[in-house]
Design a protein around this motif. Structure first.
Motif, PDB file in Angstrom:
ATOM      1  N   LEU B  51       0.761  -1.338   0.123  1.00  0.00           N
ATOM      2  CA  LEU B  51       0.045   0.113   0.080  1.00  0.00           C
ATOM      3  C   LEU B  51       0.732   1.250   0.032  1.00  0.00           C
ATOM      4  O   LEU B  51       0.446   2.428   0.003  1.00  0.00           O
ATOM      5  CB  LEU B  51      -0.954   0.074   1.224  1.00  0.00           C
ATOM      6  N   GLU B  73       0.016   6.331  -5.744  1.00  0.00           N
ATOM      7  CA  GLU B  73      -1.292   7.135  -6.083  1.00  0.00           C
ATOM      8  C   GLU B  73      -2.209   6.146  -7.267  1.00  0.00           C
ATOM      9  O   GLU B  73      -3.284   6.145  -6.945  1.00  0.00           O
ATOM     10  CB  GLU B  73      -0.991   8.441  -6.606  1.00  0.00           C
ATOM     11  N   LEU B  76      -3.514   2.953  -5.632  1.00  0.00           N
ATOM     12  CA  LEU B  76      -4.288   3.138  -4.754  1.00  0.00           C
ATOM     13  C   LEU B  76      -6.107   3.447  -5.184  1.00  0.00           C
ATOM     14  O   LEU B  76      -6.981   3.326  -4.584  1.00  0.00           O
ATOM     15  CB  LEU B  76      -4.163   4.326  -3.582  1.00  0.00           C
ATOM     16  N   ARG B  77      -6.060   4.179  -6.352  1.00  0.00           N
ATOM     17  CA  ARG B  77      -7.267   4.475  -7.197  1.00  0.00           C
ATOM     18  C   ARG B  77      -8.157   3.342  -7.135  1.00  0.00           C
ATOM     19  O   ARG B  77      -9.484   3.087  -7.077  1.00  0.00           O
ATOM     20  CB  ARG B  77      -7.097   4.873  -8.238  1.00  0.00           C
ATOM     21  N   TYR B  81      -8.865  -0.873   0.867  1.00  0.00           N
ATOM     22  CA  TYR B  81      -8.149  -1.679   2.259  1.00  0.00           C
ATOM     23  C   TYR B  81      -8.863  -1.659   3.686  1.00  0.00           C
ATOM     24  O   TYR B  81      -9.368  -0.584   3.770  1.00  0.00           O
ATOM     25  CB  TYR B  81      -7.110  -0.911   2.335  1.00  0.00           C
ATOM     26  N   LEU B  97     -17.724  10.691   7.356  1.00  0.00           N
ATOM     27  CA  LEU B  97     -16.442   9.897   7.133  1.00  0.00           C
ATOM     28  C   LEU B  97     -16.567   9.472   5.926  1.00  0.00           C
ATOM     29  O   LEU B  97     -15.470   9.439   5.060  1.00  0.00           O
ATOM     30  CB  LEU B  97     -16.224   9.130   8.216  1.00  0.00           C
ATOM     31  N   TYR B 100     -16.302  11.876   3.050  1.00  0.00           N
ATOM     32  CA  TYR B 100     -14.873  12.190   2.894  1.00  0.00           C
ATOM     33  C   TYR B 100     -14.094  11.214   2.164  1.00  0.00           C
ATOM     34  O   TYR B 100     -13.213  11.597   1.571  1.00  0.00           O
ATOM     35  CB  TYR B 100     -14.460  12.487   4.563  1.00  0.00           C
ATOM     36  N   SER B 101     -14.272   9.993   2.640  1.00  0.00           N
ATOM     37  CA  SER B 101     -13.642   8.799   1.955  1.00  0.00           C
ATOM     38  C   SER B 101     -13.721   8.810   0.234  1.00  0.00           C
ATOM     39  O   SER B 101     -13.063   8.961  -0.374  1.00  0.00           O
ATOM     40  CB  SER B 101     -13.819   7.514   2.621  1.00  0.00           C
ATOM     41  N   SER B 103     -14.815  11.154  -1.451  1.00  0.00           N
ATOM     42  CA  SER B 103     -14.301  12.492  -2.210  1.00  0.00           C
ATOM     43  C   SER B 103     -12.826  12.324  -2.725  1.00  0.00           C
ATOM     44  O   SER B 103     -12.523  13.090  -3.627  1.00  0.00           O
ATOM     45  CB  SER B 103     -14.231  13.834  -0.991  1.00  0.00           C
ATOM     46  N   PHE B 104     -12.164  11.288  -2.412  1.00  0.00           N
ATOM     47  CA  PHE B 104     -10.626  10.968  -2.691  1.00  0.00           C
ATOM     48  C   PHE B 104     -10.809  10.212  -4.205  1.00  0.00           C
ATOM     49  O   PHE B 104      -9.836  10.313  -4.977  1.00  0.00           O
ATOM     50  CB  PHE B 104      -9.851  10.090  -1.884  1.00  0.00           C
ATOM     51  N   TYR B 105     -11.977   9.649  -4.641  1.00  0.00           N
ATOM     52  CA  TYR B 105     -12.175   8.884  -5.770  1.00  0.00           C
ATOM     53  C   TYR B 105     -12.568   9.456  -7.077  1.00  0.00           C
ATOM     54  O   TYR B 105     -12.726   9.070  -8.084  1.00  0.00           O
ATOM     55  CB  TYR B 105     -12.942   7.508  -5.429  1.00  0.00           C
ATOM     56  N   GLN B 143     -16.041   2.098   3.835  1.00  0.00           N
ATOM     57  CA  GLN B 143     -15.101   2.645   3.235  1.00  0.00           C
ATOM     58  C   GLN B 143     -14.030   2.016   2.275  1.00  0.00           C
ATOM     59  O   GLN B 143     -13.446   2.446   1.446  1.00  0.00           O
ATOM     60  CB  GLN B 143     -14.623   3.446   4.427  1.00  0.00           C
TER      61      GLN B 143
END
Lengths: 265, 303
Positions: B51, B73, B76-77, B81, B97, B100-101, B103-105, B143
């Motif tokens: 990771l 990076e 991890l897309r 995990y 939460l 928020y998680s 929002s990264f994808y 998540q």
């Protein structure tokens, strides 16, 4: 952007706490001057009885406390300590909070470069430091106006504000670097605090010496001497040194963070 | 079939302390791969290296054919995990939460969050700090899966989940696997891995001992067997081919067994049995047995 927003939200409560402290320090301090003036107390006469090392310790070594600007210089000295300590805590938190709270596995397994995550956290911290320093500028001006002082201290306030901002940014980046270098989260905070204590003691030593020379380099708290600021001068060479050290230390910290093993504290 | 995870001689030392040594893993696309070993064996170290949380000392680690350190990076897309212990931002509600998680994808995960939360009976309005360990784990599962990853990495995922929820969890993972998702499942519970995995790698003291199919594992697996007979029966002479370490105590016999279960049952059936218990031995016991036999992996498979 999402990380910056979250960081700002998380740090809101401590920010309010520090702001309240700064407000009390400034307003109570300025009110004290009003009281001292009204009672006709000559603080210089009192302070002359103290050894210079004590005066250096409380920031009165070079300040003429009979004038408002001189009295303000003492308050600004404590305010500079306040903003520096706040910056240290932000630097430590930006790097180590996730490890200390063990939330790093959540954040650092998201598809973002480590550099970007840390930069966002540092960005949020810089916003807060800037805001806090702005309040350090606004509070004394507001206090002087509210308490009806006739002496204009806006130039001194601006100069002390600029000095405190530069120094606090340097302490911030030092704290960031030390936190990155530390194996355990708390270790970084301890080292950053030690650096601050060392800088403070060196500052006192500098104030007790007639000509501290290169010793001044060891204490960012004395990069901008009270006497110079009161005479309307912000040392350009020390300002440049501050900026250079801040940028270099910050850039090094980000670079090292990219190769740091992330484990629980 | 291409390898989704591939490590070659992957080694990690923490200063002078051993993490993992020469770990060779190859997890194929679409399989559920078990990664089993006792606590401290190096499972989490391997996963954290994959990771990009920690950096290898030497060797190679690739996920989706990409280098785990240089292209973290991108990797991890498409990775979900679930760590062994879940820690989240306490003051956040579960839904905040998860958003928020998400929002990264860069994709809308709202529907998926709702589906997964419903399946796991997760209250999204609750604050993380007010949740039990099991509920926090559920947040972790959601998540980890909300962005529909192509690879799911699970590090001892069932701790804290009650048996019913474990069943639901395994069903979820199987469903993900059916749509082509690859799963790396790390555990120290043998039966858990046997239940869900296609192949398994066994790690101990930082080294991979063996990698084999679950079917082979089951053929060679030792079982802990004990049975009790009616009073008056003599079991002192009990023996069965494939059995070992026989211990007789009163009317009870306990032993370990590897072989055909029918032979075992017919041997036991000769006695007036009151009770029979057949279970997987704890992993440590399997490893101990493995070393006691002293033959190494190829000669005497441990499990």
């Amino acid at each position: 952007m999402n990380i910056i927003r979250r960081e700002l939200k998380t740090n809101l409560k401590p920010f309010a706490f520090w702001t309240a402290g700064l407000f009390i320090l400034t307003f109570v301090g300025m009110t004290k001057y009003l009281g001292v003036g009204a009672e006709g107390v000559d603080l210089n006469a009192i302070s002359d009885r103290f050894p210079r090392v004590i005066l250096a310790f409380i920031g009165m070594a070079d300040a003429d406390t009979r004038t408002l600007s001189g009295f303000y210089a003492v308050i600004a000295y404590f305010a500079a300590i306040c903003v520096s300590l706040y910056s240290l805590s932000l630097g430590f938190n930006a790097v180590s909070r996730e490890a200390a709270d063990k939330t790093y596995e959540f954040l650092f397994t998201k598809p973002r470069k480590r550099r970007d995550i840390l930069s966002a956290k540092l960005g949020a911290a810089v916003i807060l430091i800037t805001l806090f320093n702005l309040l350090n500028c606004v509070f004394p001006l507001a206090a002087a106006s509210a308490l009806g002082f006739r002496e204009d201290i806006s130039r001194e306030v601006l100069l002390f504000y600029a000095a405190a901002y530069l120094v606090s940014m340097l302490f911030f980046s030092i704290s960031v670097l030390l936190s990155v270098l530390a194996r355990e989260a708390e270790q970084g905070a301890r080292r950053a605090n030690l650096v601050f204590v060392f800088a403070f003691v060196m500052g006192v030593v500098c104030d007790t010496l007639e000509n501290p020379g290169a010793l001044r380099l060891l204490s960012p708290l004395r990069y901008f001497a009270t006497s110079e600021l009161l005479s309307g001068r912000l040392s350009p060479s020390y300002a440049a040194l501050c900026i250079l050290l801040t940028v270099a230390t910050g850039a090094l910290a980000i670079r090292l963070f990219e190769r740091k093993d992330l484990t629980a504290a | 079939m291409s390898a989704v995870i591939e490590t070659k001689k992957l080694t990690k030392f923490y200063g002078k302390s051993r993490g993992i040594i020469d770990v060779d893993l190859s997890v194929n696309e679409g399989e559920i791969f078990g990664f089993i070993g006792p606590n401290g064996a190096g499972k989490s170290t391997t996963i954290r290296t994959l990771l990009g949380l920690i950096f290898k000392t030497s060797g190679e680690a690739r996920v989706f054919g990409m280098d785990c350190e240089r292209e973290t990076e991108k990797i991890l897309r498409n990775v979900g995990y679930l760590p062994s212990e879940v820690f989240y931002y306490d003051r956040m509600r579960a839904i905040d939460l998860l958003n928020y998680s998400a929002s990264f994808y860069g994709k809308d995960c709202t529907k998926r969050i709702k589906e997964l939360s419903a399946a796991l009976e997760l209250d999204l309005g609750k604050r993380v700090e007010d949740m039990s360990l099991g509920n926090k784990k559920k947040v972790g599962i959601v998540q980890g899966l909300l962005h529909s990853p192509d690879l799911i990495i699970l590090d001892e995922p069932t701790s804290g989940l009650d048996p019913l929820m474990q069943k639901t969890f395994f069903e979820l993972i199987k469903r993900e696997n059916e749509r082509g998702v690859t799963v790396l499942f790390s555990s120290h519970i043998l039966s858990e891995v046997q239940r869900i995995c296609d192949r398994v790698a066994i790690i101990r003291e930082g080294r991979i001992l063996e990698t084999k199919r679950i079917s082979q594992l089951q053929e060679n697996a030792y079982k802990k067997v004990s049975f009790t007979v009616k009073p008056g029966s003599d079991v002192r002479g009990f023996s069965v081919p494939g059995g070992g370490k026989f211990e007789v105590s009163g009317q009870s016999v306990s032993f370990i067994y590897r072989g055909d279960c029918n032979l075992l049952l017919s041997a036991i059936g000769k006695y007036p049995v009151l009770n029979v218990d057949i279970s997987d031995p704890p992993l440590e016991e399997i490893f101990l047995h493995y070393y006691e036999e002293g033959g190494g992996a190829s000669e005497h498979p441990a499990v």
